[in-house]
Write a protein that holds these residues in place. Structure first.
Motif, PDB file in Angstrom:
ATOM      1  N   VAL A 244     -72.169 -15.819 105.182  1.00  0.00           N
ATOM      2  CA  VAL A 244     -73.331 -16.677 104.925  1.00  0.00           C
ATOM      3  C   VAL A 244     -74.289 -16.008 103.943  1.00  0.00           C
ATOM      4  CG1 VAL A 244     -75.412 -17.665 105.972  1.00  0.00           C
ATOM      5  CG2 VAL A 244     -73.207 -17.924 107.113  1.00  0.00           C
ATOM      6  N   VAL A 245     -74.601 -14.733 104.184  1.00  0.00           N
ATOM      7  CA  VAL A 245     -75.556 -14.022 103.345  1.00  0.00           C
ATOM      8  C   VAL A 245     -74.998 -13.793 101.949  1.00  0.00           C
ATOM      9  CG1 VAL A 245     -76.828 -11.846 103.079  1.00  0.00           C
ATOM     10  CG2 VAL A 245     -76.710 -12.954 105.314  1.00  0.00           C
ATOM     11  N   GLU A 246     -73.715 -13.506 101.830  1.00  0.00           N
ATOM     12  CA  GLU A 246     -73.106 -13.346 100.510  1.00  0.00           C
ATOM     13  C   GLU A 246     -73.238 -14.633  99.691  1.00  0.00           C
ATOM     14  OE1 GLU A 246     -69.075 -12.076 100.784  1.00  0.00           O
ATOM     15  OE2 GLU A 246     -69.580  -9.951 100.895  1.00  0.00           O
ATOM     16  N   ASP A 247     -72.985 -15.761 100.324  1.00  0.00           N
ATOM     17  CA  ASP A 247     -73.089 -17.050  99.625  1.00  0.00           C
ATOM     18  C   ASP A 247     -74.536 -17.318  99.190  1.00  0.00           C
ATOM     19  OD1 ASP A 247     -70.400 -17.394 100.036  1.00  0.00           O
ATOM     20  OD2 ASP A 247     -70.631 -18.729 101.762  1.00  0.00           O
ATOM     21  N   LEU A 248     -75.487 -17.017 100.069  1.00  0.00           N
ATOM     22  CA  LEU A 248     -76.892 -17.238  99.731  1.00  0.00           C
ATOM     23  C   LEU A 248     -77.351 -16.309  98.609  1.00  0.00           C
ATOM     24  CD1 LEU A 248     -78.426 -17.714 103.296  1.00  0.00           C
ATOM     25  CD2 LEU A 248     -78.158 -19.454 101.531  1.00  0.00           C
ATOM     26  N   TRP A 249     -76.872 -15.062  98.622  1.00  0.00           N
ATOM     27  CA  TRP A 249     -77.246 -14.116  97.564  1.00  0.00           C
ATOM     28  C   TRP A 249     -76.718 -14.577  96.216  1.00  0.00           C
ATOM     29  CZ3 TRP A 249     -80.516 -10.501  96.363  1.00  0.00           C
ATOM     30  CH2 TRP A 249     -80.254  -9.622  95.320  1.00  0.00           C
TER      31      TRP A 249
ATOM     32  N   LEU B 245     -76.609  -6.236 110.643  1.00  0.00           N
ATOM     33  CA  LEU B 245     -75.451  -5.471 110.174  1.00  0.00           C
ATOM     34  C   LEU B 245     -74.594  -6.315 109.234  1.00  0.00           C
ATOM     35  CD1 LEU B 245     -73.737  -2.932 110.239  1.00  0.00           C
ATOM     36  CD2 LEU B 245     -72.652  -3.764 112.339  1.00  0.00           C
ATOM     37  N   GLY B 246     -74.396  -7.585 109.586  1.00  0.00           N
ATOM     38  CA  GLY B 246     -73.623  -8.470 108.729  1.00  0.00           C
ATOM     39  C   GLY B 246     -74.314  -8.690 107.391  1.00  0.00           C
ATOM     40  N   ALA B 247     -75.643  -8.845 107.423  1.00  0.00           N
ATOM     41  CA  ALA B 247     -76.397  -9.029 106.185  1.00  0.00           C
ATOM     42  C   ALA B 247     -76.330  -7.781 105.312  1.00  0.00           C
ATOM     43  CB  ALA B 247     -77.850  -9.373 106.514  1.00  0.00           C
ATOM     44  N   ALA B 248     -76.479  -6.628 105.931  1.00  0.00           N
ATOM     45  CA  ALA B 248     -76.403  -5.367 105.183  1.00  0.00           C
ATOM     46  C   ALA B 248     -75.014  -5.180 104.573  1.00  0.00           C
ATOM     47  CB  ALA B 248     -76.747  -4.196 106.092  1.00  0.00           C
ATOM     48  N   LEU B 249     -73.993  -5.552 105.329  1.00  0.00           N
ATOM     49  CA  LEU B 249     -72.627  -5.425 104.831  1.00  0.00           C
ATOM     50  C   LEU B 249     -72.380  -6.373 103.658  1.00  0.00           C
ATOM     51  CD1 LEU B 249     -70.084  -3.805 105.500  1.00  0.00           C
ATOM     52  CD2 LEU B 249     -69.370  -5.668 107.008  1.00  0.00           C
ATOM     53  N   ALA B 250     -73.093  -7.502 103.649  1.00  0.00           N
ATOM     54  CA  ALA B 250     -72.946  -8.460 102.548  1.00  0.00           C
ATOM     55  C   ALA B 250     -73.576  -7.954 101.258  1.00  0.00           C
ATOM     56  CB  ALA B 250     -73.592  -9.790 102.946  1.00  0.00           C
ATOM     57  N   LEU B 251     -74.689  -7.248 101.377  1.00  0.00           N
ATOM     58  CA  LEU B 251     -75.472  -6.908 100.190  1.00  0.00           C
ATOM     59  C   LEU B 251     -75.348  -5.447  99.743  1.00  0.00           C
ATOM     60  CD1 LEU B 251     -78.746  -8.901 100.960  1.00  0.00           C
ATOM     61  CD2 LEU B 251     -76.748  -9.610  99.635  1.00  0.00           C
TER      62      LEU B 251
ATOM     63  N   THR C  58     -85.036  -6.179  95.902  1.00  0.00           N
ATOM     64  CA  THR C  58     -83.736  -5.537  95.835  1.00  0.00           C
ATOM     65  C   THR C  58     -82.787  -6.227  96.819  1.00  0.00           C
ATOM     66  OG1 THR C  58     -84.244  -3.937  97.591  1.00  0.00           O
ATOM     67  CG2 THR C  58     -84.849  -3.342  95.326  1.00  0.00           C
ATOM     68  N   ARG C  59     -81.536  -5.813  96.794  1.00  0.00           N
ATOM     69  CA  ARG C  59     -80.555  -6.421  97.697  1.00  0.00           C
ATOM     70  C   ARG C  59     -80.983  -6.274  99.162  1.00  0.00           C
ATOM     71  NH1 ARG C  59     -75.063  -7.269  96.363  1.00  0.00           N
ATOM     72  NH2 ARG C  59     -74.663  -7.262  94.109  1.00  0.00           N
ATOM     73  N   LEU C  60     -81.324  -5.065  99.571  1.00  0.00           N
ATOM     74  CA  LEU C  60     -81.661  -4.840 100.972  1.00  0.00           C
ATOM     75  C   LEU C  60     -83.005  -5.463 101.336  1.00  0.00           C
ATOM     76  CD1 LEU C  60     -80.417  -1.167 101.543  1.00  0.00           C
ATOM     77  CD2 LEU C  60     -79.252  -3.320 102.034  1.00  0.00           C
ATOM     78  N   GLN C  61     -83.933  -5.502 100.392  1.00  0.00           N
ATOM     79  CA  GLN C  61     -85.218  -6.142 100.659  1.00  0.00           C
ATOM     80  C   GLN C  61     -85.072  -7.651 100.834  1.00  0.00           C
ATOM     81  OE1 GLN C  61     -87.429  -4.821  97.231  1.00  0.00           O
ATOM     82  NE2 GLN C  61     -88.313  -3.043  98.296  1.00  0.00           N
ATOM     83  N   ALA C  62     -83.996  -8.203 100.318  1.00  0.00           N
ATOM     84  CA  ALA C  62     -83.771  -9.647 100.409  1.00  0.00           C
ATOM     85  C   ALA C  62     -83.186 -10.070 101.752  1.00  0.00           C
ATOM     86  CB  ALA C  62     -82.835 -10.089  99.285  1.00  0.00           C
ATOM     87  N   ILE C  63     -82.786  -9.113 102.579  1.00  0.00           N
ATOM     88  CA  ILE C  63     -82.113  -9.452 103.840  1.00  0.00           C
ATOM     89  C   ILE C  63     -82.941 -10.385 104.731  1.00  0.00           C
ATOM     90  CG2 ILE C  63     -81.350  -8.474 106.051  1.00  0.00           C
ATOM     91  CD1 ILE C  63     -80.080  -6.203 104.514  1.00  0.00           C
ATOM     92  N   PRO C  64     -84.218 -10.063 105.032  1.00  0.00           N
ATOM     93  CA  PRO C  64     -84.996 -10.977 105.894  1.00  0.00           C
ATOM     94  C   PRO C  64     -85.098 -12.384 105.322  1.00  0.00           C
ATOM     95  CG  PRO C  64     -86.108  -8.858 105.682  1.00  0.00           C
ATOM     96  CD  PRO C  64     -85.001  -8.870 104.671  1.00  0.00           C
TER      97      PRO C  64
END
Length: 233
Positions: free
Chosen positions: A121-126, A46-52, A139-145
């Protein structure tokens, strides 16, 4: 009981493997680790999805989760109590004053922490790897894993922060669990009760164990950060 005698008695309880003390510690860890697992399963993606992800209301959710990081435990306990009481919408489940209700309350406290810290964390990595990932057709969501895996060391620290929040919690557990001996009594609630009763030996014994766990968590968090720096270097 004199403080020195209480400390000696506390150490004796720990070293002798006192059954009552062991049961309290076991229940505390079982409740906290289960709540942590639930929160991690929900909070990390959820946090990763919210970031991207980009959608209307995203900014509101970010602010809301950040605010909920500081949710007072007694308020969380009251909310869960109203939901699980007989007159509440989930009263039919019948889990009030059980370890299951305590897990729900702790999950409510931990999840916003994991969501908010994971998002950062995920926002910084993206921001760091966006061009590389897009060049690979992600894509953004495909990059989550990929981003969750790359940020695993930072996310371990995030999870440990959630554990620390839950393990030190008193208010919600008292409201939801009822501090029932041998059933819903945790380290923090037992420390509060035994101190008020004047049984300093058991309170100190539990306090020593809780402090030891906290120190170990900080040591793990520090070691994780060092490993992350070496990997990044």
């Amino acid at each position: 009981m004199h403080k020195d005698n209480a400390f000696t008695a506390a150490l004796s309880l720990i070293l002798s493997g006192d059954a009552a003390l062991g049961e309290i510690v076991r229940l505390s860890l079982a409740v906290t680790l289960t709540a942590l697992l639930v929160s991690a399963i929900v909070g990390l993606p959820l946090g990763a999805a919210l970031a991207l992800a980009r959608f209307p209301g995203r900014s509101f959710l970010v602010v809301a989760f950040n605010a909920l990081m500081g949710l007072p435990p007694v308020v969380a306990g009251l909310m869960v109590y109203l939901m699980l009481s007989r007159s509440g919408p989930l009263g039919w489940i019948g889990i009030l004053f059980t370890p299951s209700a305590m897990i729900v309350a702790q999950s409510l406290l931990i999840t916003p922490i994991i969501v908010s810290l994971t998002r950062q964390v995920v926002e910084d990595l993206w921001s760091e790897y966006e061009e590389q990932l897009r060049s690979l057709g992600s894509t953004r969501l495909q990059a989550i894993p990929t981003l969750l895996w790359d940020g695993r060391f930072s996310l371990i620290t995030t999870i440990l922060a959630g554990f620390g929040r839950a393990s030190a919690e008193v208010g919600a557990i008292l409201i939801i669990g009822g501090n029932i001996a041998g059933y819903t009594r945790t380290m923090t609630t037992a420390i509060a009760l035994e101190t008020s009763k004047g049984d300093l030996a058991l309170a100190l014994g539990l306090g020593i164990i809780l402090l030891t766990i906290t120190l170990l968590l900080n040591a793990v968090a520090y070691a994780t950060g060092r490993i992350a720096q070496k990997v990044a270097g």
